[in-house]
Design an enzyme around this catalytic site. Structure first.
Site, PDB file in Angstrom:
ATOM      1  N   ASP A  83      42.956  29.094  42.517  1.00  0.00           N
ATOM      2  CA  ASP A  83      44.322  30.392  42.409  1.00  0.00           C
ATOM      3  C   ASP A  83      44.758  30.732  43.973  1.00  0.00           C
ATOM      4  OD1 ASP A  83      43.867  30.682  39.548  1.00  0.00           O
ATOM      5  OD2 ASP A  83      43.837  32.539  39.573  1.00  0.00           O
TER       6      ASP A  83
ATOM      7  N   ARG B 209      36.867  46.655  46.283  1.00  0.00           N
ATOM      8  CA  ARG B 209      37.904  46.178  46.771  1.00  0.00           C
ATOM      9  C   ARG B 209      38.572  46.603  47.725  1.00  0.00           C
ATOM     10  NH1 ARG B 209      36.814  42.256  44.263  1.00  0.00           N
ATOM     11  NH2 ARG B 209      37.656  41.156  42.440  1.00  0.00           N
TER      12      ARG B 209
ATOM     13  N   ASP C 140      42.890  44.499  39.763  1.00  0.00           N
ATOM     14  CA  ASP C 140      42.284  44.816  41.700  1.00  0.00           C
ATOM     15  C   ASP C 140      44.127  44.932  41.953  1.00  0.00           C
ATOM     16  OD1 ASP C 140      39.735  44.071  41.384  1.00  0.00           O
ATOM     17  OD2 ASP C 140      39.521  42.512  40.961  1.00  0.00           O
TER      18      ASP C 140
ATOM     19  N   SER D 171      35.156  33.793  33.926  1.00  0.00           N
ATOM     20  CA  SER D 171      35.709  34.233  35.180  1.00  0.00           C
ATOM     21  C   SER D 171      34.833  35.050  35.631  1.00  0.00           C
ATOM     22  CB  SER D 171      37.035  34.845  35.038  1.00  0.00           C
ATOM     23  OG  SER D 171      37.545  35.529  35.974  1.00  0.00           O
TER      24      SER D 171
END
Length: 409
Positions: free
Chosen positions: A21, A102, A131, A183
């Site tokens: 990505d 995060r 996210d 993932s």
């Protein structure tokens, strides 16, 4: 490639992992925004191979530079350990391994963007996940003047095949293949796994899912004990040896993983409204959580512990929803710090085939007093006093019953 009118930028800082990505996002940003791209990589204790050669990979994708920031100690000290003080666990199982990383990443990325003179930040989070909210809420709180670009909500590419074709057309190397079963997200606190057979909740998680911890059924037949020293709600020593926050959790990760500790398989409620299934491995964090709660049993009175349990639920929701950089978090953390002042002591845990048993615990602030609970003679408690206490304690029930009896007469 853009679904709406685009704005031009001079420089964009991209949260970069080196995967398919973000490797695609680098050239895409340059082509569609006419900007210079600086890749930002946060070292939060993920696997070292994830960082090996990442700067060369970023530049091969078209980035001007790649900045790797070591956030390992800050992550554990200021985010993981602070959250542990509150007892926060999302929906009873998830120890917030991805969510709590995060804010530290976003804070460092914003600082990088300001230092670089960038006018925007970009990320590779999808429009279906949590996210995107966490990153963008952090940017809004820390540097609202910066724009945020979320390619997955803008471009018309929808599959891994399209992303790979995009890179191949531009002769940009990428080791990723079309076959991506799972993932994953990793840092020193945990590894999360989604996708593959986990997309059907009736399918049990195969051994391919678990990449960190030993299958509890195959774990050592001999248990192992560990002594953990806690000061003000923070682990400071293990087996009598001084350790930094990152060293402590890393050490416990190794031991816990060996004994199959810290596996959970859950279906959780995402912030955006859908449910998702994930398998999480949090060996060291699970041990620390158990140790902290053991000391709390000794030092917190009933009402304070009840309040701390309510705080844990609210704080878990706050972290999961990406509201770290808010006034509410500061207020809640102040309460947690005040409670943690008394959370001092030592705990010995026994690890065995996925289980963590607290077998010894002691604290200089312990409220446990043998003189009060002994069945023998004592000078501090007159059992006759309990009669009056019980009569007053049950008074509402007594009054209600008397009223019902009168109505029936």
């Amino acid at each position: 490639m853009l679904k709406h009118e685009k704005k031009q930028y001079k420089k964009v800082v991209l949260a970069y992992s080196g995967g398919l990505d973000t490797s695609t996002i680098v050239p895409w940003l340059k082509e569609n925004y006419g900007c210079e791209v600086v890749c930002f990589v946060a070292d939060v204790g993920q696997e070292r191979e994830d960082l090996d050669g990442i700067e060369d990979k970023a530049k091969a994708s078209g980035a001007t530079k790649c900045i790797v920031k070591d956030l390992r100690e800050e992550f554990v000290r200021d985010y993981v350990y602070e959250t542990f003080k509150t007892g926060a666990i999302y929906e009873g199982d998830y120890m917030l391994g991805t969510a709590i990383a995060r804010p530290v990443i976003a804070k460092a990325m914003v600082a990088c963007a300001l230092e670089e003179g960038a006018d925007a930040i970009a990320h590779g989070a999808t429009g279906k996940g949590n996210d995107q909210v966490r990153f963008e809420s952090a940017v809004a709180a820390l540097a609202p003047q910066l724009d945020v670009i979320a390619p997955w909500r803008i471009w018309d590419m929808q599959s891994r095949e399209e992303l790979l074709a995009y890179l191949n057309e531009r002769n940009i190397p990428c080791k990723t293949t079309l076959k991506k079963i799972y993932s994953r997200d990793a840092n020193v606190l945990h590894i999360s796994t989604e996708g593959g057979e986990l997309e059907n909740t009736w399918n049990p998680a195969s051994e391919n899912v678990w990449v960190w911890t030993t299958d509890p059924l195959k774990a050592p037949d001999t248990p192992e004990t560990v002594e953990i020293t806690v000061e003000k709600g923070v682990v400071t020593k293990i087996n009598g040896k001084d350790m930094t926050p990152f060293e402590s959790i890393s050490f416990l990760n190794e031991i816990g993983a060996r004994h199959g500790v810290g596996r959970v398989d859950i279906t959780e409620n995402r912030l955006v409204g859908m449910k998702s299934r994930g398998c999480y491995e949090t060996p060291g964090g699970t041990i620390i959580y158990k140790a902290l709660r053991a000391i709390e049993q000794l030092v917190l009175d009933k009402n304070t512990r009840l309040y701390r349990e309510h705080l844990a639920i609210d704080f878990a929701q706050l972290v999961y929803d990406g509201r770290w950089f808010t006034r509410l978090r500061e207020i809640m953390m102040a309460a947690a710090d005040e409670i943690a002042k008394d959370v001092n002591g030592k705990v010995v845990v026994r690890l065995y085939k996925g289980n963590i048993d607290v077998i010894q615990k002691d604290s200089p602030n312990s409220l446990f007093n043998f003189d009060f609970v002994t069945f023998g003679a004592d000078q501090v408690y007159d059992q006759k006093d309990a009669e009056g206490f019980i009569r007053l304690y049950s008074l509402p029930s007594r009054i209600r019953a008397l009223n019902e009896q009168q109505r029936k007469q």
